[in-house]
Write a protein that holds these residues in place. Structure first.
Motif, PDB file in Angstrom:
ATOM      1  N   ASN A 242       0.843  -1.196   0.000  1.00 20.85           N
ATOM      2  CA  ASN A 242       0.000   0.000   0.000  1.00 20.85           C
ATOM      3  C   ASN A 242       0.878   1.245   0.000  1.00 20.85           C
ATOM      4  O   ASN A 242       2.111   1.157   0.047  1.00 20.85           O
ATOM      5  CB  ASN A 242      -0.952   0.001   1.212  1.00 20.85           C
ATOM      6  CG  ASN A 242      -0.204  -0.184   2.521  1.00 20.85           C
ATOM      7  OD1 ASN A 242       0.865   0.389   2.738  1.00 20.85           O
ATOM      8  ND2 ASN A 242      -0.753  -0.989   3.422  1.00 20.85           N
ATOM      9  N   ILE A 243       0.226   2.406  -0.045  1.00 19.55           N
ATOM     10  CA  ILE A 243       0.963   3.662  -0.149  1.00 19.55           C
ATOM     11  C   ILE A 243       1.768   3.940   1.109  1.00 19.55           C
ATOM     12  O   ILE A 243       2.865   4.515   1.051  1.00 19.55           O
ATOM     13  CB  ILE A 243      -0.017   4.813  -0.466  1.00 19.55           C
ATOM     14  CG1 ILE A 243       0.752   6.057  -0.894  1.00 19.55           C
ATOM     15  CG2 ILE A 243      -0.919   5.118   0.709  1.00 19.55           C
ATOM     16  CD1 ILE A 243       1.464   5.907  -2.206  1.00 19.55           C
ATOM     17  N   THR A 244       1.253   3.540   2.275  1.00 17.85           N
ATOM     18  CA  THR A 244       1.998   3.745   3.518  1.00 17.85           C
ATOM     19  C   THR A 244       3.321   2.989   3.478  1.00 17.85           C
ATOM     20  O   THR A 244       4.379   3.511   3.855  1.00 17.85           O
ATOM     21  CB  THR A 244       1.163   3.283   4.726  1.00 17.85           C
ATOM     22  OG1 THR A 244      -0.051   4.034   4.768  1.00 17.85           O
ATOM     23  CG2 THR A 244       1.921   3.477   6.025  1.00 17.85           C
ATOM     24  N   ARG A 247       5.838   4.663   1.083  1.00 20.21           N
ATOM     25  CA  ARG A 247       6.480   5.864   1.632  1.00 20.21           C
ATOM     26  C   ARG A 247       7.433   5.523   2.766  1.00 20.21           C
ATOM     27  O   ARG A 247       8.417   6.242   2.996  1.00 20.21           O
ATOM     28  CB  ARG A 247       5.393   6.855   2.064  1.00 20.21           C
ATOM     29  CG  ARG A 247       4.708   7.439   0.829  1.00 20.21           C
ATOM     30  CD  ARG A 247       3.518   8.303   1.098  1.00 20.21           C
ATOM     31  NE  ARG A 247       2.942   8.741  -0.170  1.00 20.21           N
ATOM     32  CZ  ARG A 247       1.785   9.383  -0.284  1.00 20.21           C
ATOM     33  NH1 ARG A 247       1.070   9.678   0.803  1.00 20.21           N
ATOM     34  NH2 ARG A 247       1.343   9.742  -1.481  1.00 20.21           N
ATOM     35  N   GLU A 266       7.367   7.434  -7.132  1.00 15.48           N
ATOM     36  CA  GLU A 266       6.196   6.741  -6.579  1.00 15.48           C
ATOM     37  C   GLU A 266       5.205   6.503  -7.708  1.00 15.48           C
ATOM     38  O   GLU A 266       4.823   7.439  -8.422  1.00 15.48           O
ATOM     39  CB  GLU A 266       5.544   7.576  -5.484  1.00 15.48           C
ATOM     40  CG  GLU A 266       4.277   6.940  -4.904  1.00 15.48           C
ATOM     41  CD  GLU A 266       3.575   7.849  -3.907  1.00 15.48           C
ATOM     42  OE1 GLU A 266       2.366   8.099  -4.084  1.00 15.48           O
ATOM     43  OE2 GLU A 266       4.242   8.299  -2.948  1.00 15.48           O
ATOM     44  N   SER A 268       1.600   5.157  -7.947  1.00 20.28           N
ATOM     45  CA  SER A 268       0.456   4.762  -7.131  1.00 20.28           C
ATOM     46  C   SER A 268      -0.791   5.450  -7.666  1.00 20.28           C
ATOM     47  O   SER A 268      -0.764   6.073  -8.736  1.00 20.28           O
ATOM     48  CB  SER A 268       0.693   5.175  -5.665  1.00 20.28           C
ATOM     49  OG  SER A 268       0.682   6.597  -5.558  1.00 20.28           O
ATOM     50  N   GLU A 270      -1.868   8.049  -6.508  1.00 18.23           N
ATOM     51  CA  GLU A 270      -1.678   9.481  -6.309  1.00 18.23           C
ATOM     52  C   GLU A 270      -0.580  10.076  -7.186  1.00 18.23           C
ATOM     53  O   GLU A 270      -0.512  11.295  -7.362  1.00 18.23           O
ATOM     54  CB  GLU A 270      -1.356   9.759  -4.837  1.00 18.23           C
ATOM     55  CG  GLU A 270      -2.483   9.346  -3.895  1.00 18.23           C
ATOM     56  CD  GLU A 270      -2.200   9.733  -2.455  1.00 18.23           C
ATOM     57  OE1 GLU A 270      -1.256  10.508  -2.213  1.00 18.23           O
ATOM     58  OE2 GLU A 270      -2.928   9.251  -1.565  1.00 18.23           O
ATOM     59  N   THR A 281       2.522   0.254  -5.898  1.00 23.27           N
ATOM     60  CA  THR A 281       1.648  -0.501  -4.999  1.00 23.27           C
ATOM     61  C   THR A 281       0.939  -1.620  -5.757  1.00 23.27           C
ATOM     62  O   THR A 281       0.647  -1.495  -6.946  1.00 23.27           O
ATOM     63  CB  THR A 281       0.588   0.422  -4.360  1.00 23.27           C
ATOM     64  OG1 THR A 281      -0.255   0.965  -5.386  1.00 23.27           O
ATOM     65  CG2 THR A 281       1.251   1.552  -3.596  1.00 23.27           C
ATOM     66  N   ASN A 454      -4.548   9.499   3.090  1.00 23.01           N
ATOM     67  CA  ASN A 454      -3.153   9.163   3.388  1.00 23.01           C
ATOM     68  C   ASN A 454      -2.478  10.232   4.243  1.00 23.01           C
ATOM     69  O   ASN A 454      -1.684   9.915   5.132  1.00 23.01           O
ATOM     70  CB  ASN A 454      -2.371   8.950   2.087  1.00 23.01           C
ATOM     71  CG  ASN A 454      -2.707   7.628   1.427  1.00 23.01           C
ATOM     72  OD1 ASN A 454      -2.809   6.613   2.109  1.00 23.01           O
ATOM     73  ND2 ASN A 454      -2.897   7.641   0.118  1.00 23.01           N
ATOM     74  N   ARG A 455      -2.787  11.505   3.987  1.00 25.18           N
ATOM     75  CA  ARG A 455      -2.162  12.578   4.772  1.00 25.18           C
ATOM     76  C   ARG A 455      -2.567  12.474   6.245  1.00 25.18           C
ATOM     77  O   ARG A 455      -1.755  12.648   7.147  1.00 25.18           O
ATOM     78  CB  ARG A 455      -2.548  13.937   4.198  1.00 25.18           C
ATOM     79  CG  ARG A 455      -1.867  15.104   4.898  1.00 25.18           C
ATOM     80  CD  ARG A 455      -2.125  16.397   4.165  1.00 25.18           C
ATOM     81  NE  ARG A 455      -1.501  16.398   2.839  1.00 25.18           N
ATOM     82  CZ  ARG A 455      -1.575  17.420   1.990  1.00 25.18           C
ATOM     83  NH1 ARG A 455      -2.231  18.517   2.320  1.00 25.18           N
ATOM     84  NH2 ARG A 455      -0.982  17.348   0.803  1.00 25.18           N
ATOM     85  N   ARG A 457      -3.589   9.690   7.755  1.00 28.15           N
ATOM     86  CA  ARG A 457      -2.930   8.491   8.299  1.00 28.15           C
ATOM     87  C   ARG A 457      -1.521   8.820   8.766  1.00 28.15           C
ATOM     88  O   ARG A 457      -1.110   8.458   9.868  1.00 28.15           O
ATOM     89  CB  ARG A 457      -2.832   7.395   7.226  1.00 28.15           C
ATOM     90  CG  ARG A 457      -4.113   6.703   6.883  1.00 28.15           C
ATOM     91  CD  ARG A 457      -3.809   5.508   5.988  1.00 28.15           C
ATOM     92  NE  ARG A 457      -4.940   5.186   5.133  1.00 28.15           N
ATOM     93  CZ  ARG A 457      -4.993   4.139   4.336  1.00 28.15           C
ATOM     94  NH1 ARG A 457      -3.962   3.316   4.259  1.00 28.15           N
ATOM     95  NH2 ARG A 457      -6.051   3.905   3.599  1.00 28.15           N
ATOM     96  N   GLU A 458      -0.779   9.475   7.888  1.00 27.87           N
ATOM     97  CA  GLU A 458       0.611   9.788   8.220  1.00 27.87           C
ATOM     98  C   GLU A 458       0.684  10.678   9.459  1.00 27.87           C
ATOM     99  O   GLU A 458       1.565  10.515  10.303  1.00 27.87           O
ATOM    100  CB  GLU A 458       1.299  10.462   7.026  1.00 27.87           C
ATOM    101  CG  GLU A 458       1.523   9.546   5.833  1.00 27.87           C
ATOM    102  CD  GLU A 458       2.389   8.347   6.162  1.00 27.87           C
ATOM    103  OE1 GLU A 458       3.310   8.475   6.989  1.00 27.87           O
ATOM    104  OE2 GLU A 458       2.135   7.263   5.612  1.00 27.87           O
TER     105      GLU A 458
END
Length: 563
Positions: A242-244, A247, A266, A268, A270, A281, A454-455, A457-458
């Motif tokens: 996944n994107i997490t 990154r 990246e 993905s 995004e 991903t 995602n922002r 989440r981070e």
């Protein structure tokens, strides 16, 4: 050693092995068995292992001989090892590499010193579609662009081929590992990480370059990938869950190597950046507008001369990616995982298309060496609330599992555990979003789900890392590749049926060594006498095999005042 009645093993003619738990030699025998057999059941007193062709071929690829395996069985067995088991171990181990794929000019050939074997496989219906010609009694020419399909066919026939056809060189990428991280901390590749990378690299020969490295969660599989990249110095495609995860790879690449930000792309949902090191991903690769259409993003495999493809969490590799992997066998392929267990039973595809197991270090070995945290696993058994029992009894099997998983009585136990661990960093992990939303309302802890941007989440992960929040609730998105080094308590309120790899990943969230040396605590809340309990027993198999014993507590033992 001759068999002895005090030994812990009973080896049976159907390839099952019974291991007596209450035996002084249990742990030693378990560690030996895990090298060449698979744990199937783990009730209280006897665990059942199975010796399979694939488990033996992975053992052979990792360097075990038939004599090593039979010596281990003889060392721990109560009774003589059945003659057919001795024969089958020798036979299956000898099958690995009896056939070899080699390159002769433009030709891809299948060779063996065993002429009858060449005659046998040349007539087999699974291999015939890929045959071009029989060059001599020991050599078959096969379709060069079907290298992966040939390997899949031979595994299914029962003769796994050793692939010595070599690899195309990717575009060069100078790369050096740092001695000091960007954060100013000393950095050195740990000995077991370097050993894993060296085994995979195999001096750059065709005998290396493909395969799977199995390391516990928290043991630094990303660093193994970095060490392999430093060996190969080539353009690399890294496939992530996944994107997490993607990154997190980017952070590690920048922190521990001299790669610059503009060298890392990246790919993905995004962003669609193609760089010398590209992080993609699985979700974007398996996207297609409609079922039955082509996967448009598979073109990423052809956009550059990749010298290495890294499959992170290879046990989760989606089936469509196997298809494209079958067609890119001339590229070096590294699989990274904490467990080869796949719930879709496609372990043979991992073996044939990514490569065999090259290195597998038991979790408890790294725990003893201090590389991962000591962990205690506790299953808390909770009765189903009376007002739900009739609904449970009248429901379908799937609905019964959900009712038991969402048992409201679990929330009472959860509150008690949170009170006991008020000073700890706690992850609450679950399967069902309705259940998790109620817990979020009751506890005030933030919730991360697949719908969380995602922002956001981070930001929440960073708040948890820095201690601004001490409790975090995560759905299945928290199972994989989330670097939360100070998390030391995980409370699992529900899971995905009997998923062994999910249980391992969830424990892995808290296995980073703690700065204060604290023990990690993993709680699994299970509804007694229900589908929840049945699946929990299966979920625990892999961790049991790794040496983790589940302490079983009744709900009353948790709710009683601690004094």
């Amino acid at each position: 050693m001759p068999p002895h009645s005090s030994n812990p093993l009973i080896v049976q003619g159907d390839r099952t092995v019974l291991l007596e738990v209450d035996n002084p030699l249990y742990a030693e025998a378990r560690d030996q068995l895990a090298r060449f057999a698979e744990l199937e059941k783990s009730p209280e007193h006897f665990h059942t292992y199975r010796i399979s062709p694939l488990s033996l071929w992975n053992a052979a690829a990792a360097g075990l001989s038939a004599d090593d395996i039979l010596a281990a069985l003889d060392r721990f067995t109560k009774y003589p090892v059945p003659a057919n088991i001795e024969f089958e171990v020798k036979d299956y181990i000898a099958r690995y590499g009896r056939l070899k794929l080699e390159r002769r000019g433009e030709l891809l050939v299948l060779v063996s010193a065993d002429e009858p074997l060449i005659a046998e496989v040349s007539r087999h219906r699974l291999l015939r579609p890929y045959l071009v010609d029989q060059l001599d009694s020991r050599t078959l020419s096969v379709q060069a662009d079907r290298r992966g399909h040939v390997k899949q066919a031979l595994v299914r026939i029962g003769y796994p081929v050793e692939d010595l056809a070599g690899y195309a060189e990717g575009s060069p990428l100078p790369l050096r590992l740092r001695e000091t991280t960007l954060g100013g901390k000393p950095f050195v590749v740990r000995p077991y990480q370097q050993e894993a990378a060296d085994v995979f690299f195999a001096g750059g020969s065709a005998r290396g370059g493909s395969g799977v490295i199995v390391l516990p969660c928290g043991a630094g599989k990303t660093i193994v990938g970095l060490a392999v990249m430093a060996h190969l110095q080539t353009h690399t495609l890294i496939l992530c869950t996944n994107i997490t995860a993607a990154r997190q790879w980017r952070r590690e690449l920048l922190d521990k190597s001299d790669l610059t930000d503009d060298q890392i792309g990246e790919y993905s949902g995004e962003a669609k950046e193609l760089r010398p090191v590209t992080l993609a991903t699985y979700q974007i690769l398996t996207y297609r507008p409609r079922k039955g259409e082509a996967f448009p993003h598979f073109r990423i495999f052809d956009t550059r001369r990749w010298g290495l493809i890294i499959y992170d969490e290879v046990h989760l590799l989606p089936a469509p990616v196997f298809r494209i992997t079958a067609e890119i066998q001339s590229c070096r392929r590294l699989g990274l995982t904490a467990t080869l267990v796949r719930e879709d039973h496609k372990e043979d595809d991992v073996f044939s298309l990514i490569g065999p197991k090259r290195c597998d270090i038991p979790w408890k070995v790294l725990e003893k060496q201090g590389w991962i945290a000591t962990a205690r696993c506790t299953e808390v058994r909770i009765a189903l609330r009376d007002d739900l029992r009739m609904s449970y009894a009248l429901s379908t099997a799937r609905d019964r599992f959900r009712i038991a998983s969402e048992n409201p009585a679990k929330r009472t136990v959860l509150r008690e555990l949170l009170a006991r661990h008020a000073d700890d960093r706690v992850l609450i992990i679950g399967q069902y979003l309705d259940q998790l939303r109620i817990i979020a309302r009751e506890t005030g802890a933030p919730l991360i789900t697949g719908a969380t941007p995602n922002r956001e989440r981070e930001r929440l992960y960073d708040d948890f890392r820095t201690g601004r929040i001490k409790t975090l609730i995560v759905s299945k998105v928290g199972n994989f590749a989330v670097d939360l080094p100070d998390a030391n308590v995980a409370i699992q309120v529900s899971g995905t049926f009997g998923s062994r790899q999910e249980e391992a990943q969830r424990l892995g969230r808290i296995l980073r060594p703690k700065s204060n040396g604290a023990m990690a605590e993993f709680y699994s809340l299970v509804t007694r006498d229900s589908r929840d309990a049945d699946f929990a027993a299966n979920r625990q198999l892999f961790l049991t095999e790794q040496g983790y014993a589940y302490r079983i507590l009744d709900v009353h033992q948790v709710l009683e005042p601690t004094g």
